[in-house]
Design a protein around this motif. Structure first.
Motif, mmCIF file in Angstrom:
data_model
loop_
_atom_site.group_PDB
_atom_site.id
_atom_site.type_symbol
_atom_site.label_atom_id
_atom_site.label_comp_id
_atom_site.label_asym_id
_atom_site.label_seq_id
_atom_site.Cartn_x
_atom_site.Cartn_y
_atom_site.Cartn_z
ATOM 1 N N LEU A 4 0.790 -1.328 0.117
ATOM 2 C CA LEU A 4 0.156 0.155 -0.065
ATOM 3 C C LEU A 4 0.684 1.211 0.100
ATOM 4 N N TYR A 5 2.045 1.178 0.497
ATOM 5 C CA TYR A 5 2.847 2.355 0.388
ATOM 6 C C TYR A 5 4.405 1.697 0.191
ATOM 7 N N PRO A 6 5.296 2.785 0.056
ATOM 8 C CA PRO A 6 6.625 2.477 -0.300
ATOM 9 C C PRO A 6 7.458 2.313 1.298
ATOM 10 N N ARG A 7 7.718 1.116 1.786
ATOM 11 C CA ARG A 7 8.487 1.008 3.093
ATOM 12 C C ARG A 7 9.554 1.852 3.028
ATOM 13 N N ALA A 8 10.371 1.750 2.389
ATOM 14 C CA ALA A 8 11.857 2.123 2.055
ATOM 15 C C ALA A 8 11.559 3.964 2.251
ATOM 16 N N THR A 9 10.570 4.353 1.615
ATOM 17 C CA THR A 9 10.231 5.878 1.440
ATOM 18 C C THR A 9 10.054 6.352 2.813
ATOM 19 N N LEU A 10 9.034 5.541 3.673
ATOM 20 C CA LEU A 10 8.591 6.096 4.910
ATOM 21 C C LEU A 10 9.623 5.893 5.680
ATOM 22 N N LYS A 11 10.729 5.077 5.818
ATOM 23 C CA LYS A 11 11.536 4.637 6.688
ATOM 24 C C LYS A 11 12.742 5.869 6.447
ATOM 25 N N LYS A 12 12.858 6.407 5.232
ATOM 26 C CA LYS A 12 13.596 7.364 4.958
ATOM 27 C C LYS A 12 13.201 8.735 5.412
ATOM 28 N N ILE A 13 11.992 8.943 5.544
ATOM 29 C CA ILE A 13 11.174 10.093 6.035
ATOM 30 C C ILE A 13 11.645 10.137 7.586
ATOM 31 N N ILE A 14 11.168 9.107 8.109
ATOM 32 C CA ILE A 14 11.497 9.089 9.511
ATOM 33 C C ILE A 14 12.890 9.115 9.872
ATOM 34 N N HIS A 15 13.837 8.797 9.231
ATOM 35 C CA HIS A 15 15.163 8.775 9.593
ATOM 36 C C HIS A 15 15.761 10.379 9.401
ATOM 37 N N ALA A 16 15.178 10.908 8.292
ATOM 38 C CA ALA A 16 15.347 12.331 8.034
ATOM 39 C C ALA A 16 15.058 13.387 9.281
ATOM 40 N N HIS A 17 13.990 12.929 9.840
ATOM 41 C CA HIS A 17 13.394 13.828 11.065
ATOM 42 C C HIS A 17 14.025 13.400 12.209
ATOM 43 N N GLU A 18 14.523 12.270 12.413
ATOM 44 C CA GLU A 18 15.293 11.787 13.715
ATOM 45 C C GLU A 18 16.223 10.811 13.343
ATOM 46 N N PRO A 19 17.406 11.340 13.028
ATOM 47 C CA PRO A 19 18.617 10.624 12.554
ATOM 48 C C PRO A 19 19.245 9.811 13.426
ATOM 49 N N SER A 20 18.982 10.098 14.872
ATOM 50 C CA SER A 20 19.947 9.500 15.810
ATOM 51 C C SER A 20 19.172 8.207 16.091
ATOM 52 N N VAL A 21 17.817 8.234 16.104
ATOM 53 C CA VAL A 21 16.898 7.002 16.388
ATOM 54 C C VAL A 21 17.012 5.779 15.628
ATOM 55 N N LYS A 22 17.210 4.667 16.064
ATOM 56 C CA LYS A 22 17.406 3.288 15.320
ATOM 57 C C LYS A 22 16.110 2.832 15.343
ATOM 58 N N LEU A 23 15.714 2.376 14.233
ATOM 59 C CA LEU A 23 14.071 1.759 14.095
ATOM 60 C C LEU A 23 14.208 0.226 14.028
ATOM 61 N N SER A 24 13.077 -0.265 14.971
ATOM 62 C CA SER A 24 13.113 -1.532 14.372
ATOM 63 C C SER A 24 12.726 -2.143 13.458
ATOM 64 N N LYS A 25 12.240 -3.509 13.387
ATOM 65 C CA LYS A 25 12.063 -3.935 11.907
ATOM 66 C C LYS A 25 10.908 -3.567 11.380
ATOM 67 N N ASN A 26 9.863 -3.351 12.064
ATOM 68 C CA ASN A 26 8.133 -3.155 11.614
ATOM 69 C C ASN A 26 7.765 -1.953 12.111
ATOM 70 N N VAL A 27 8.618 -0.991 12.581
ATOM 71 C CA VAL A 27 8.092 0.301 13.013
ATOM 72 C C VAL A 27 7.350 1.294 11.807
ATOM 73 N N ASP A 28 7.912 1.017 10.814
ATOM 74 C CA ASP A 28 7.063 1.822 9.534
ATOM 75 C C ASP A 28 5.811 1.420 9.519
ATOM 76 N N ILE A 29 5.457 0.008 9.592
ATOM 77 C CA ILE A 29 4.117 -0.220 9.488
ATOM 78 C C ILE A 29 3.026 0.256 10.456
ATOM 79 N N LYS A 30 3.603 0.368 11.779
ATOM 80 C CA LYS A 30 2.950 0.909 12.983
ATOM 81 C C LYS A 30 2.734 2.625 12.659
#
Length: 76
Positions: A4-30
């Protein structure tokens, strides 16, 4: 199965706003599900605001009023 959405793009957006935060495997879905719930509540509240002012079309002022209420609900 199509996505339904590009997961990689969402992860990049999250990382751009919070670069120091490590993301778990499926956090983009949440994050995506919470985003959809936010939009659903915003539309429902804007629709209610339009009905209260006897308008048949949702206008920007209805969305602005609804946004304040919905943001309070999602503030956590």
């Amino acid at each position: 199965m199509t996505r339904l959405y590009p997961r990689a793009t969402l992860k990049k957006i999250i990382h751009a706003h919070e670069p120091s935060v490590k993301l778990s495997k499926n956090v983009d879905i949440k994050v995506y599900v919470l985003y959809l719930l936010f939009l659903q509540r915003l539309v429902a509240e804007a629709s209610r605001q339009a009905q209260l002012s006897h308008d048949s079309v949702i206008q920007s002022r209805h969305v602005t009023r609804a946004l304040k209420m919905v943001l309070q609900q999602f503030k956590g």
